[in-house]
Design a protein around this motif. Structure first.
Motif, PDB file in Angstrom:
ATOM      1  N   ALA A   1       0.759  -1.236  -0.170  1.00 50.96           N
ATOM      2  CA  ALA A   1      -0.019   0.083   0.009  1.00 50.96           C
ATOM      3  C   ALA A   1       0.891   1.331   0.022  1.00 50.96           C
ATOM      4  O   ALA A   1       0.570   2.022  -0.632  1.00 50.96           O
ATOM      5  CB  ALA A   1      -1.015   0.214   1.183  1.00 50.96           C
ATOM      6  N   PRO A   2       2.108   1.461   0.790  1.00 51.30           N
ATOM      7  CA  PRO A   2       2.710   2.518   0.591  1.00 51.30           C
ATOM      8  C   PRO A   2       3.321   2.916  -0.659  1.00 51.30           C
ATOM      9  O   PRO A   2       3.700   3.893  -1.029  1.00 51.30           O
ATOM     10  CB  PRO A   2       3.810   2.579   1.776  1.00 51.30           C
ATOM     11  CG  PRO A   2       3.122   1.407   2.730  1.00 51.30           C
ATOM     12  CD  PRO A   2       2.371   0.473   1.845  1.00 51.30           C
TER      13      PRO A   2
ATOM     14  N   ILE B   1      -7.256  15.493  -1.632  1.00 53.39           N
ATOM     15  CA  ILE B   1      -7.647  14.200  -1.526  1.00 53.39           C
ATOM     16  C   ILE B   1      -6.548  13.101  -1.879  1.00 53.39           C
ATOM     17  O   ILE B   1      -6.141  12.211  -1.316  1.00 53.39           O
ATOM     18  CB  ILE B   1      -8.849  13.901  -2.247  1.00 53.39           C
ATOM     19  CG1 ILE B   1      -9.418  12.338  -1.939  1.00 53.39           C
ATOM     20  CG2 ILE B   1      -8.636  13.716  -3.845  1.00 53.39           C
ATOM     21  CD1 ILE B   1      -9.798  12.244  -0.514  1.00 53.39           C
ATOM     22  N   CYS B   2      -5.608  13.421  -2.719  1.00 49.53           N
ATOM     23  CA  CYS B   2      -4.491  12.822  -2.886  1.00 49.53           C
ATOM     24  C   CYS B   2      -3.498  12.855  -1.758  1.00 49.53           C
ATOM     25  O   CYS B   2      -2.668  12.006  -1.211  1.00 49.53           O
ATOM     26  CB  CYS B   2      -3.611  13.472  -4.178  1.00 49.53           C
ATOM     27  SG  CYS B   2      -4.465  13.088  -5.625  1.00 49.53           S
ATOM     28  N   ASP B   3      -3.355  14.073  -0.998  1.00 46.23           N
ATOM     29  CA  ASP B   3      -2.479  14.187   0.033  1.00 46.23           C
ATOM     30  C   ASP B   3      -3.142  13.077   1.113  1.00 46.23           C
ATOM     31  O   ASP B   3      -2.411  12.351   2.047  1.00 46.23           O
ATOM     32  CB  ASP B   3      -2.412  15.765   0.735  1.00 46.23           C
ATOM     33  CG  ASP B   3      -1.394  16.551  -0.102  1.00 46.23           C
ATOM     34  OD1 ASP B   3      -0.643  15.851  -0.800  1.00 46.23           O
ATOM     35  OD2 ASP B   3      -1.947  17.560   0.018  1.00 46.23           O
ATOM     36  N   PHE B   4      -4.467  13.392   1.288  1.00 42.65           N
ATOM     37  CA  PHE B   4      -5.079  12.464   2.085  1.00 42.65           C
ATOM     38  C   PHE B   4      -5.031  10.941   2.004  1.00 42.65           C
ATOM     39  O   PHE B   4      -4.613  10.159   2.779  1.00 42.65           O
ATOM     40  CB  PHE B   4      -6.766  12.657   2.261  1.00 42.65           C
ATOM     41  CG  PHE B   4      -7.437  11.749   3.143  1.00 42.65           C
ATOM     42  CD1 PHE B   4      -7.828  12.022   4.384  1.00 42.65           C
ATOM     43  CD2 PHE B   4      -8.068  10.625   2.574  1.00 42.65           C
ATOM     44  CE1 PHE B   4      -8.473  11.463   5.332  1.00 42.65           C
ATOM     45  CE2 PHE B   4      -8.884   9.796   3.472  1.00 42.65           C
ATOM     46  CZ  PHE B   4      -9.033  10.142   4.856  1.00 42.65           C
TER      47      PHE B   4
ATOM     48  N   ARG C   1      -0.767   4.167   4.668  1.00 41.81           N
ATOM     49  CA  ARG C   1      -0.035   3.556   5.623  1.00 41.81           C
ATOM     50  C   ARG C   1      -0.889   3.387   6.703  1.00 41.81           C
ATOM     51  O   ARG C   1      -0.305   3.234   7.870  1.00 41.81           O
ATOM     52  CB  ARG C   1       1.185   4.369   6.053  1.00 41.81           C
ATOM     53  CG  ARG C   1       2.387   4.528   5.125  1.00 41.81           C
ATOM     54  CD  ARG C   1       3.506   5.440   5.313  1.00 41.81           C
ATOM     55  NE  ARG C   1       4.458   5.412   4.300  1.00 41.81           N
ATOM     56  CZ  ARG C   1       5.427   4.862   4.027  1.00 41.81           C
ATOM     57  NH1 ARG C   1       5.804   3.410   4.950  1.00 41.81           N
ATOM     58  NH2 ARG C   1       6.388   4.846   3.209  1.00 41.81           N
ATOM     59  N   GLN C   2      -2.140   3.317   6.875  1.00 45.48           N
ATOM     60  CA  GLN C   2      -3.023   3.517   7.867  1.00 45.48           C
ATOM     61  C   GLN C   2      -4.484   2.696   7.556  1.00 45.48           C
ATOM     62  O   GLN C   2      -5.408   2.771   8.025  1.00 45.48           O
ATOM     63  CB  GLN C   2      -3.496   4.763   8.255  1.00 45.48           C
ATOM     64  CG  GLN C   2      -2.607   5.759   8.802  1.00 45.48           C
ATOM     65  CD  GLN C   2      -3.166   7.158   9.005  1.00 45.48           C
ATOM     66  OE1 GLN C   2      -3.694   7.256  10.061  1.00 45.48           O
ATOM     67  NE2 GLN C   2      -2.812   8.100   8.011  1.00 45.48           N
TER      68      GLN C   2
ATOM     69  N   ALA D   1     -14.091   6.194   5.268  1.00 44.69           N
ATOM     70  CA  ALA D   1     -14.959   5.752   3.926  1.00 44.69           C
ATOM     71  C   ALA D   1     -14.235   4.887   3.172  1.00 44.69           C
ATOM     72  O   ALA D   1     -14.363   4.253   2.205  1.00 44.69           O
ATOM     73  CB  ALA D   1     -15.122   7.329   3.083  1.00 44.69           C
ATOM     74  N   TRP D   2     -12.638   4.597   3.370  1.00 44.22           N
ATOM     75  CA  TRP D   2     -11.798   3.808   2.657  1.00 44.22           C
ATOM     76  C   TRP D   2     -12.559   2.304   2.666  1.00 44.22           C
ATOM     77  O   TRP D   2     -12.262   1.536   1.654  1.00 44.22           O
ATOM     78  CB  TRP D   2     -10.631   3.881   3.070  1.00 44.22           C
ATOM     79  CG  TRP D   2     -10.400   3.544   4.564  1.00 44.22           C
ATOM     80  CD1 TRP D   2     -10.293   4.473   5.622  1.00 44.22           C
ATOM     81  CD2 TRP D   2      -9.857   2.560   5.075  1.00 44.22           C
ATOM     82  NE1 TRP D   2     -10.137   3.601   6.710  1.00 44.22           N
ATOM     83  CE2 TRP D   2      -9.910   2.377   6.571  1.00 44.22           C
ATOM     84  CE3 TRP D   2      -9.729   1.033   4.730  1.00 44.22           C
ATOM     85  CZ2 TRP D   2      -9.551   1.291   7.274  1.00 44.22           C
ATOM     86  CZ3 TRP D   2      -9.396  -0.264   5.240  1.00 44.22           C
ATOM     87  CH2 TRP D   2      -9.542   0.037   6.706  1.00 44.22           C
TER      88      TRP D   2
END
Length: 511
Positions: free
Chosen positions: A75-76, A121-124, A130-131, A483-484
């Protein structure tokens, strides 16, 4: 105040330049199947190719093949792709904003703000990469560990609307990509140019970071293209933004094949104004929420529920403010209200105003068309303010245009009943200096919307909060918070390290 309107040739040149600078090869996308139009003048800019239903199938199959490899990328590392995409959006912010204004008619500040939402939203999503946490729970069996893990879901179908032609796709795409999903995007047929530009930039980010090709596919066309995407068994999640009528069609079709859907549908948003409200703050917030984007937001303020004691003062201030709104060319820095997206939108607005008067309403301001001689094909209107004697049938409907209905109340319970007595449940607000009134509105028996605000208008949601609503708004959530989870599948895992079989609830199966 009415401003001028650009010529179609100027708008066309601006669009072509923005596309080229964003990396779109115009020769490869032009055709005669789909018309790229601008509400600024109402004219066609040029023709585009469109996809067939067989083309949708090929796009979905390509995205599914890419998913099979992408899901195993850490994911990272997936986040690195989204980070690069966000950087490219920042570099091309002005070009993308040009296209948003050309196609959706948004004023310059709103168009730039929409592109900034994509960057945010890209920053988010990069942080989210990583979460993607699962829980560990205590097991009732000794020597066992009980936990949950989250895995990528598959191809996410995104169907977006004209009024936010790029931000809503980015909400879905950025989160889906870090979750390990791939995306097939069907943009509104009214806003294909913005979609082509965003796709070109994401393809560039994919190439530069060494990510697999075909992670994001775009399909252009009308309703039949969206229907094919909705029905595809290789698309486990469909995220669709549009009208409640559209949601009634999409939801059952996805459910019939046991797929998932995120539906962001109609909003008939209201704000309550109490006697203690700061009226300067209230009026400023209400004007932006009601007139911003020419009333063409799902979060637009459509009902203002005002206490009897301050109703006359609020209506007087709003009437004056509406009379001062600069209306016209959205590329002009001074403009605050641009055009409606089409003649059909104007016709629906006029029909709703006629019905409101028939149902006892008083038109206090606005509703008239502007700039008809300068832009015969453009539909510029002064936002309308209508005082209603009750919450009649037309008030309970969402008209996607700048109409603000003013209702009155005597006590807060009555205001909350009026607020909730509509089929939609997206965004809401209360203007008050009384903490008890604010808490009452936020309480479980207060506003029934997905977004509930205090001393702020109904529009202007932030990336960090989950966006969506209840009732006929669809119940979906996009963007922030957790929401992910909608873009992933959950697995509950039990690990037995005890060396013996121990069944739950003390069941003995040893005989």
């Amino acid at each position: 105040m009415v401003t001028t309107v650009s010529r179609t040739d100027d708008v066309r040149a601006r669009a072509e330049a923005a596309l080229a600078r964003s990396g779109v090869e115009l020769g490869a996308v032009k055709g005669d199947a789909l018309a790229a139009r601008t509400p600024i003048t109402g004219a066609e800019l040029f023709g585009l190719r469109a996809d067939t239903v067989e083309g949708v199938d090929r796009a979905v199959e390509a995205a599914h093949a890419a998913f099979l490899g992408w899901r195993s990328v850490p994911a990272p590392v997936r986040g690195a792709l989204v980070k690069r995409f966000g950087e490219l959006l920042g570099e091309h912010k002005e070009h993308l904003a040009d296209l948003v204004t050309v196609e959706a008619g948004k004023i310059r500040s709103e168009a730039l703000g929409e592109v900034q939402e994509m960057i945010d939203i890209c920053d988010f999503a990069v942080g989210l990469s990583r979460q993607l946490y699962g829980r560990t729970m205590p097991s009732e069996r000794p020597g066992h560990r009980l936990m949950e893990t989250w895995h990528p879901l598959g191809v996410v179908g995104v169907i977006s609307a004209f009024n936010f032609p790029v931000a809503v796709w980015a909400w879905n795409a950025a989160v889906a990509l870090v979750c390990g999903d791939t995306v097939v995007w069907k943009p509104s047929e009214l806003t294909p140019l913005t979609a082509l530009a965003c796709t070109a930039l994401l393809d560039r980010a994919i190439a530069e970071t060494g990510a697999p090709a075909h992670l994001n596919q775009i399909v252009l066309g009308g309703a039949e293209i969206g229907e094919r995407l909705v029905d595809s068994p290789l698309v486990p999640l469909v995220s669709a933004t549009g009208s409640t009528r559209m949601g009634r069609a999409v939801g059952p079709r996805v459910a019939a094949r046991f797929g998932r859907s995120i539906l962001e549908l109609g909003g008939n948003n209201a704000a309550v104004v109490t006697p203690s409200a700061d009226l300067d703050l209230t009026v400023n917030a209400a004007v932006f929420a009601a007139a911003g984007t020419a009333g063409q937001r799902c979060t637009t303020l459509r009902r203002l529920i005002v206490h009897d004691d301050v109703a006359d003062a609020v209506v007087e201030r709003l009437t004056a403010a509406y009379g001062r709104l600069p209306i016209g060319d959205p590329f002009q820095e001074s403009t605050l209200v641009g055009p409606l997206v089409s003649e059909a939108s104007y016709a629906r607005m006029r029909s709703a105003l006629d019905r409101a008067v028939e149902e006892g309403g008083t038109l206090c301001a606005g509703g008239e068309r502007q700039l008809a001689e300068a832009a015969p094909g453009g539909y510029y209107v002064r936002p309308a303010l209508v005082r209603m004697p009750a919450q009649t049938a037309v008030v309970r409907e969402e008209t996607f245009a700048p109409i603000l209905y003013v209702l009155t109340y005597r006590d807060l319970d009555e205001a909350i009943r009026l607020h909730n007595d509509v089929p939609q449940g997206l965004s809401s607000g209360i203007f008050t200096a009384d903490q008890r009134e604010a808490e009452r509105f936020l309480a479980v028996d207060g506003a029934d919307c997905g977004i509930v605000n205090v001393n702020i208008g109904t529009s202007g949601a932030e990336i960090g909060g989950a966006f969506g609503g209840e009732k006929e708004t669809g119940g979906g959530r996009e963007s922030g918070s957790d929401a992910w989870r909608a873009y992933m599948r959950r697995a509950t895992n039990t690990v037995n390290y005890s060396g013996r079989v121990a069944l739950a609830q003390g069941v003995d199966f040893s005989q």
